[in-house]
Design a protein around this motif. Sequence first.
Motif, mmCIF file in Angstrom:
data_model
loop_
_atom_site.group_PDB
_atom_site.id
_atom_site.type_symbol
_atom_site.label_atom_id
_atom_site.label_comp_id
_atom_site.label_asym_id
_atom_site.label_seq_id
_atom_site.Cartn_x
_atom_site.Cartn_y
_atom_site.Cartn_z
ATOM 1 N N UNK A 13 -4.587 44.062 26.324
ATOM 2 C CA UNK A 13 -3.648 42.981 26.108
ATOM 3 C C UNK A 13 -4.142 41.898 25.185
ATOM 4 N N UNK A 14 -5.260 42.145 24.509
ATOM 5 C CA UNK A 14 -5.830 41.120 23.629
ATOM 6 C C UNK A 14 -4.924 40.885 22.428
ATOM 7 N N UNK A 15 -4.460 41.954 21.810
ATOM 8 C CA UNK A 15 -3.591 41.790 20.639
ATOM 9 C C UNK A 15 -2.251 41.180 21.022
ATOM 10 N N UNK A 16 -1.761 41.494 22.206
ATOM 11 C CA UNK A 16 -0.533 40.873 22.679
ATOM 12 C C UNK A 16 -0.736 39.380 22.867
ATOM 13 N N UNK A 17 -1.881 39.010 23.404
ATOM 14 C CA UNK A 17 -2.182 37.581 23.582
ATOM 15 C C UNK A 17 -2.295 36.879 22.236
ATOM 16 N N UNK A 18 -2.953 37.506 21.282
ATOM 17 C CA UNK A 18 -3.056 36.898 19.959
ATOM 18 C C UNK A 18 -1.681 36.805 19.291
ATOM 19 N N UNK A 19 -0.872 37.828 19.489
ATOM 20 C CA UNK A 19 0.466 37.830 18.902
ATOM 21 C C UNK A 19 1.375 36.767 19.498
ATOM 22 N N UNK A 20 1.123 36.373 20.734
ATOM 23 C CA UNK A 20 1.971 35.361 21.359
ATOM 24 C C UNK A 20 1.774 33.989 20.731
ATOM 25 N N UNK A 21 0.700 33.802 19.980
ATOM 26 C CA UNK A 21 0.451 32.522 19.313
ATOM 27 C C UNK A 21 1.098 32.452 17.924
ATOM 28 N N UNK A 22 1.669 33.559 17.469
ATOM 29 C CA UNK A 22 2.274 33.596 16.137
ATOM 30 C C UNK A 22 3.686 33.009 16.171
ATOM 31 N N UNK A 23 4.141 32.436 15.053
ATOM 32 C CA UNK A 23 5.532 31.950 14.994
ATOM 33 C C UNK A 23 6.529 33.104 15.154
ATOM 34 N N UNK A 24 7.717 32.794 15.617
ATOM 35 C CA UNK A 24 8.727 33.826 15.881
ATOM 36 C C UNK A 24 9.175 34.564 14.617
ATOM 37 N N UNK A 25 9.118 33.916 13.472
ATOM 38 C CA UNK A 25 9.629 34.544 12.253
ATOM 39 C C UNK A 25 8.564 35.331 11.482
ATOM 40 N N UNK A 26 7.378 35.550 12.056
ATOM 41 C CA UNK A 26 6.334 36.344 11.404
ATOM 42 C C UNK A 26 6.740 37.816 11.388
ATOM 43 N N UNK A 108 -16.487 39.396 22.573
ATOM 44 C CA UNK A 108 -15.603 40.307 23.306
ATOM 45 C C UNK A 108 -15.215 39.722 24.656
ATOM 46 N N UNK A 109 -16.155 39.065 25.317
ATOM 47 C CA UNK A 109 -15.851 38.444 26.607
ATOM 48 C C UNK A 109 -14.820 37.323 26.438
ATOM 49 N N UNK A 110 -14.953 36.511 25.383
ATOM 50 C CA UNK A 110 -13.955 35.471 25.122
ATOM 51 C C UNK A 110 -12.590 36.081 24.850
ATOM 52 N N UNK A 111 -12.576 37.181 24.125
ATOM 53 C CA UNK A 111 -11.325 37.843 23.800
ATOM 54 C C UNK A 111 -10.625 38.354 25.053
ATOM 55 N N UNK A 112 -11.383 38.976 25.962
ATOM 56 C CA UNK A 112 -10.788 39.470 27.207
ATOM 57 C C UNK A 112 -10.285 38.313 28.066
ATOM 58 N N UNK A 113 -11.036 37.219 28.090
ATOM 59 C CA UNK A 113 -10.610 36.057 28.858
ATOM 60 C C UNK A 113 -9.338 35.448 28.272
ATOM 61 N N UNK A 114 -9.229 35.466 26.956
ATOM 62 C CA UNK A 114 -8.025 34.911 26.342
ATOM 63 C C UNK A 114 -6.798 35.722 26.707
ATOM 64 N N UNK A 115 -6.932 37.035 26.794
ATOM 65 C CA UNK A 115 -5.798 37.864 27.193
ATOM 66 C C UNK A 115 -5.339 37.491 28.595
ATOM 67 N N UNK A 116 -6.265 37.334 29.511
ATOM 68 C CA UNK A 116 -5.923 36.963 30.883
ATOM 69 C C UNK A 116 -5.342 35.560 30.952
ATOM 70 N N UNK A 117 -5.978 34.605 30.295
ATOM 71 C CA UNK A 117 -5.516 33.216 30.356
ATOM 72 C C UNK A 117 -4.169 33.020 29.675
ATOM 73 N N UNK A 118 -3.888 33.790 28.622
ATOM 74 C CA UNK A 118 -2.586 33.702 27.965
ATOM 75 C C UNK A 118 -1.489 34.195 28.892
ATOM 76 N N UNK A 119 -1.753 35.269 29.628
ATOM 77 C CA UNK A 119 -0.771 35.761 30.594
ATOM 78 C C UNK A 119 -0.523 34.734 31.688
#
Length: 125
Positions: A13-26, A108-119
Amino acid sequence: VSQIFFSLSVTFGVMTAYGSHMPRNEPAFVNSCVIALANSMFSFIAGFAVFSALGNESLYTGTAIGDLKVGGPSLVFGTWPSILSRLPGGIHWVQLFFFFLILLGIDSAFSFQEALLTCIRDIEM
């Protein structure tokens, strides 16, 4: 396809978390194609480094490439330090290599944490 799934950690879910920060029109499709292509090209170029290092190790030890005991952790913790130690100032290259491995693990640990925290953050909204 499995290389892209593994290296981009799609199932975590890391890429999904990163994608959630993108503007809607990207343009999501274009961005995903660029990311997948860049990842594949980086892996392809890294393959040249690995196989040339294995060829150097084979030449230095006098064994055939097929007889080298490399695979998995022995490539990182055995072959690369052996090759880097033969460079001028070798111990410093080996120390730098392991320092970069530590930074890669922390990243990598920060990335995994970001996926969880974004959810969790998205649930609260």
